[in-house]
Design a protein around this motif. Structure first.
Motif, PDB file in Angstrom:
ATOM      1  N   LEU A 173       0.861  -1.201  -0.024  1.00  0.00           N
ATOM      2  CA  LEU A 173      -0.205  -0.066  -0.061  1.00  0.00           C
ATOM      3  C   LEU A 173       1.001   1.378  -0.108  1.00  0.00           C
ATOM      4  O   LEU A 173       0.720   2.154  -0.883  1.00  0.00           O
ATOM      5  CB  LEU A 173      -0.944  -0.001   1.170  1.00  0.00           C
ATOM      6  N   ALA A 174       1.880   1.116   0.869  1.00  0.00           N
ATOM      7  CA  ALA A 174       2.817   2.451   0.915  1.00  0.00           C
ATOM      8  C   ALA A 174       3.445   2.794  -0.434  1.00  0.00           C
ATOM      9  O   ALA A 174       3.864   3.737  -0.905  1.00  0.00           O
ATOM     10  CB  ALA A 174       3.751   2.187   2.016  1.00  0.00           C
ATOM     11  N   HIS A 175       3.782   1.597  -1.102  1.00  0.00           N
ATOM     12  CA  HIS A 175       4.611   1.652  -2.323  1.00  0.00           C
ATOM     13  C   HIS A 175       3.722   2.163  -3.562  1.00  0.00           C
ATOM     14  O   HIS A 175       4.058   3.068  -4.132  1.00  0.00           O
ATOM     15  CB  HIS A 175       5.002   0.125  -2.735  1.00  0.00           C
ATOM     16  N   TRP A 176       2.462   1.703  -3.494  1.00  0.00           N
ATOM     17  CA  TRP A 176       1.612   2.131  -4.668  1.00  0.00           C
ATOM     18  C   TRP A 176       1.009   3.666  -4.127  1.00  0.00           C
ATOM     19  O   TRP A 176       0.841   4.340  -5.438  1.00  0.00           O
ATOM     20  CB  TRP A 176       0.394   1.077  -4.758  1.00  0.00           C
ATOM     21  N   ARG A 177       1.004   3.881  -3.115  1.00  0.00           N
ATOM     22  CA  ARG A 177       0.733   5.418  -2.880  1.00  0.00           C
ATOM     23  C   ARG A 177       1.690   6.306  -3.193  1.00  0.00           C
ATOM     24  O   ARG A 177       1.327   7.330  -3.594  1.00  0.00           O
ATOM     25  CB  ARG A 177       0.368   5.470  -1.232  1.00  0.00           C
ATOM     26  N   ASP A 178       3.088   5.740  -2.927  1.00  0.00           N
ATOM     27  CA  ASP A 178       3.948   6.537  -3.571  1.00  0.00           C
ATOM     28  C   ASP A 178       4.156   6.693  -4.917  1.00  0.00           C
ATOM     29  O   ASP A 178       4.281   7.994  -5.429  1.00  0.00           O
ATOM     30  CB  ASP A 178       5.594   5.892  -3.156  1.00  0.00           C
ATOM     31  N   LEU A 179       3.730   5.724  -6.029  1.00  0.00           N
ATOM     32  CA  LEU A 179       3.578   5.645  -7.300  1.00  0.00           C
ATOM     33  C   LEU A 179       2.301   6.498  -7.708  1.00  0.00           C
ATOM     34  O   LEU A 179       2.361   7.145  -8.651  1.00  0.00           O
ATOM     35  CB  LEU A 179       3.582   4.210  -7.736  1.00  0.00           C
ATOM     36  N   ALA A 180       1.226   6.380  -6.936  1.00  0.00           N
ATOM     37  CA  ALA A 180       0.112   7.266  -7.147  1.00  0.00           C
ATOM     38  C   ALA A 180       0.485   9.017  -6.802  1.00  0.00           C
ATOM     39  O   ALA A 180      -0.287   9.557  -7.580  1.00  0.00           O
ATOM     40  CB  ALA A 180      -1.093   6.697  -6.365  1.00  0.00           C
ATOM     41  N   ALA A 181       1.315   9.185  -6.189  1.00  0.00           N
ATOM     42  CA  ALA A 181       1.478  10.641  -5.971  1.00  0.00           C
ATOM     43  C   ALA A 181       2.440  11.045  -6.964  1.00  0.00           C
ATOM     44  O   ALA A 181       2.570  12.361  -7.258  1.00  0.00           O
ATOM     45  CB  ALA A 181       2.191  10.689  -4.504  1.00  0.00           C
TER      46      ALA A 181
ATOM     47  N   THR B 173      -3.957  -9.567 -19.730  1.00  0.00           N
ATOM     48  CA  THR B 173      -2.875  -8.964 -19.064  1.00  0.00           C
ATOM     49  C   THR B 173      -2.967  -7.411 -19.315  1.00  0.00           C
ATOM     50  O   THR B 173      -2.496  -6.617 -18.601  1.00  0.00           O
ATOM     51  CB  THR B 173      -1.458  -9.550 -20.101  1.00  0.00           C
ATOM     52  N   LEU B 174      -3.313  -6.862 -20.545  1.00  0.00           N
ATOM     53  CA  LEU B 174      -3.369  -5.448 -20.793  1.00  0.00           C
ATOM     54  C   LEU B 174      -4.465  -4.857 -19.796  1.00  0.00           C
ATOM     55  O   LEU B 174      -4.124  -3.888 -19.378  1.00  0.00           O
ATOM     56  CB  LEU B 174      -3.851  -5.395 -22.379  1.00  0.00           C
ATOM     57  N   SER B 175      -5.433  -5.729 -19.369  1.00  0.00           N
ATOM     58  CA  SER B 175      -6.554  -5.093 -18.552  1.00  0.00           C
ATOM     59  C   SER B 175      -5.766  -4.728 -17.232  1.00  0.00           C
ATOM     60  O   SER B 175      -6.206  -3.848 -16.581  1.00  0.00           O
ATOM     61  CB  SER B 175      -7.546  -6.083 -18.474  1.00  0.00           C
ATOM     62  N   GLN B 176      -4.887  -5.578 -16.695  1.00  0.00           N
ATOM     63  CA  GLN B 176      -4.341  -5.601 -15.296  1.00  0.00           C
ATOM     64  C   GLN B 176      -2.994  -4.408 -15.629  1.00  0.00           C
ATOM     65  O   GLN B 176      -2.959  -3.747 -14.616  1.00  0.00           O
ATOM     66  CB  GLN B 176      -3.513  -6.986 -15.095  1.00  0.00           C
ATOM     67  N   LEU B 177      -2.398  -4.240 -16.861  1.00  0.00           N
ATOM     68  CA  LEU B 177      -1.654  -3.247 -16.849  1.00  0.00           C
ATOM     69  C   LEU B 177      -2.087  -1.808 -16.855  1.00  0.00           C
ATOM     70  O   LEU B 177      -1.392  -0.765 -16.676  1.00  0.00           O
ATOM     71  CB  LEU B 177      -0.750  -3.626 -18.434  1.00  0.00           C
ATOM     72  N   GLU B 178      -3.318  -1.878 -17.502  1.00  0.00           N
ATOM     73  CA  GLU B 178      -4.181  -0.496 -17.393  1.00  0.00           C
ATOM     74  C   GLU B 178      -4.618   0.170 -16.302  1.00  0.00           C
ATOM     75  O   GLU B 178      -4.905   1.128 -16.224  1.00  0.00           O
ATOM     76  CB  GLU B 178      -5.075  -0.466 -18.363  1.00  0.00           C
ATOM     77  N   ILE B 179      -4.371  -0.588 -15.230  1.00  0.00           N
ATOM     78  CA  ILE B 179      -4.758  -0.122 -13.743  1.00  0.00           C
ATOM     79  C   ILE B 179      -3.992   0.836 -13.336  1.00  0.00           C
ATOM     80  O   ILE B 179      -2.724   0.503 -13.161  1.00  0.00           O
ATOM     81  CB  ILE B 179      -5.318  -1.481 -12.946  1.00  0.00           C
ATOM     82  N   SER B 180      -4.350   1.971 -12.984  1.00  0.00           N
ATOM     83  CA  SER B 180      -3.289   2.902 -12.533  1.00  0.00           C
ATOM     84  C   SER B 180      -2.930   2.706 -11.272  1.00  0.00           C
ATOM     85  O   SER B 180      -3.548   2.008 -10.324  1.00  0.00           O
ATOM     86  CB  SER B 180      -4.201   4.223 -12.725  1.00  0.00           C
ATOM     87  N   PRO B 181      -1.767   3.321 -10.690  1.00  0.00           N
ATOM     88  CA  PRO B 181      -1.526   3.330  -9.137  1.00  0.00           C
ATOM     89  C   PRO B 181      -2.547   3.784  -8.138  1.00  0.00           C
ATOM     90  O   PRO B 181      -2.562   2.896  -7.143  1.00  0.00           O
ATOM     91  CB  PRO B 181      -0.289   4.039  -9.109  1.00  0.00           C
ATOM     92  N   ALA B 182      -3.401   4.706  -8.622  1.00  0.00           N
ATOM     93  CA  ALA B 182      -4.488   5.217  -7.710  1.00  0.00           C
ATOM     94  C   ALA B 182      -5.264   3.743  -7.592  1.00  0.00           C
ATOM     95  O   ALA B 182      -5.999   3.653  -6.499  1.00  0.00           O
ATOM     96  CB  ALA B 182      -5.145   6.131  -8.110  1.00  0.00           C
ATOM     97  N   GLY B 183      -5.733   2.993  -8.651  1.00  0.00           N
ATOM     98  CA  GLY B 183      -6.590   1.907  -8.784  1.00  0.00           C
ATOM     99  C   GLY B 183      -5.971   0.806  -7.875  1.00  0.00           C
ATOM    100  O   GLY B 183      -6.798  -0.007  -7.120  1.00  0.00           O
ATOM    101  N   ARG B 184      -4.712   0.545  -7.693  1.00  0.00           N
ATOM    102  CA  ARG B 184      -4.147  -0.649  -7.267  1.00  0.00           C
ATOM    103  C   ARG B 184      -4.109  -0.174  -5.610  1.00  0.00           C
ATOM    104  O   ARG B 184      -4.351  -1.079  -4.825  1.00  0.00           O
ATOM    105  CB  ARG B 184      -2.598  -0.684  -7.418  1.00  0.00           C
ATOM    106  N   VAL B 185      -4.101   1.100  -5.471  1.00  0.00           N
ATOM    107  CA  VAL B 185      -3.961   1.792  -3.922  1.00  0.00           C
ATOM    108  C   VAL B 185      -5.741   1.320  -3.410  1.00  0.00           C
ATOM    109  O   VAL B 185      -5.742   0.677  -2.417  1.00  0.00           O
ATOM    110  CB  VAL B 185      -4.029   3.212  -3.820  1.00  0.00           C
TER     111      VAL B 185
END
Length: 199
Positions: free
Chosen positions: A81-89, A164-176
């Motif tokens: 969560l911390a990793h993806w929040r950094d990426l989303a920022a 695979t493309l569907s997963q690649l298109e999820i943004s960092p904010a989406g992963r968060v």
């Protein structure tokens, strides 16, 4: 502070801590409110008794950590969560374009942005060099895609298809958001016991 203000502050702080304790241990949302219909016994938990332990605790943070679900994957999810929040920022985070189905060795203009995306999320080592033709889906990038596919529970064949493309298109904010929801669902579950179970 005046005595009355101090009392109001103490009361407000206590209420906040009680809410935090309840949310940390049981979750912020009642499971049934969102259609989580798993039949479980009501968990006995007394937040007032718990909060009364905090003033005398030598390590309050460690005591609060005992409220977290005791599943092995909870800690790694907190780290993720911390990793993806950094990426989303990041304002310069690379986006994956709408790629066609790609097999190893094929070429496309979107391969360059894909390479930067996988480098940004850590699946492609930062030292990995792009081939002379940056449009080529080269062996290093194939390895990175396989790592990504494996982490997403996909067939790690290195072929970039629809799933695979569907997963690649999820943004960092989406992963968060996904990780936050996963952490909340873990709080709903009863503590794990010694019997095997599927999550």
């Amino acid at each position: 502070l005046a005595a009355g203000d101090a009392a109001e502050f103490d009361t407000a702080l206590t209420v906040c801590v009680l809410r935090y304790i309840s949310d940390a241990h049981l979750g912020r949302v009642p499971p049934r409110a969102v259609g989580f219909a798993l039949e479980m016994e009501a968990r006995r938990f007394d937040p007032v008794a718990f909060v009364s332990q905090l003033p005398a605790a030598e390590a309050p943070a460690q005591l609060l950590a005992t409220l977290d679900p005791q599943f092995a994957l909870f800690g790694p999810l907190i780290t993720a969560l911390a990793h993806w929040r950094d990426l989303a920022a990041r304002s310069d985070f690379p986006q994956v374009p709408n790629l066609p189905k790609l097999h190893p060795g094929e070429s496309d203009a979107g391969v360059g942005p894909l390479r930067e995306f996988l480098r940004a999320i850590g699946d492609l080592p930062s030292a990995a060099r792009a081939p002379k033709n940056a449009r080529v889906y080269d062996p290093d990038l194939v390895k990175a895609v396989r790592r990504f596919q494996e982490r997403q529970g996909l067939g790690a064949d290195g072929v970039i298809g629809e799933a695979t493309l569907s997963q690649l298109e999820i943004s960092p904010a989406g992963r968060v958001r996904q990780i936050e929801l996963a952490l909340e669902r873990l709080r709903w579950l009863p503590p794990p016991d010694d019997e095997a179970f599927v999550v």
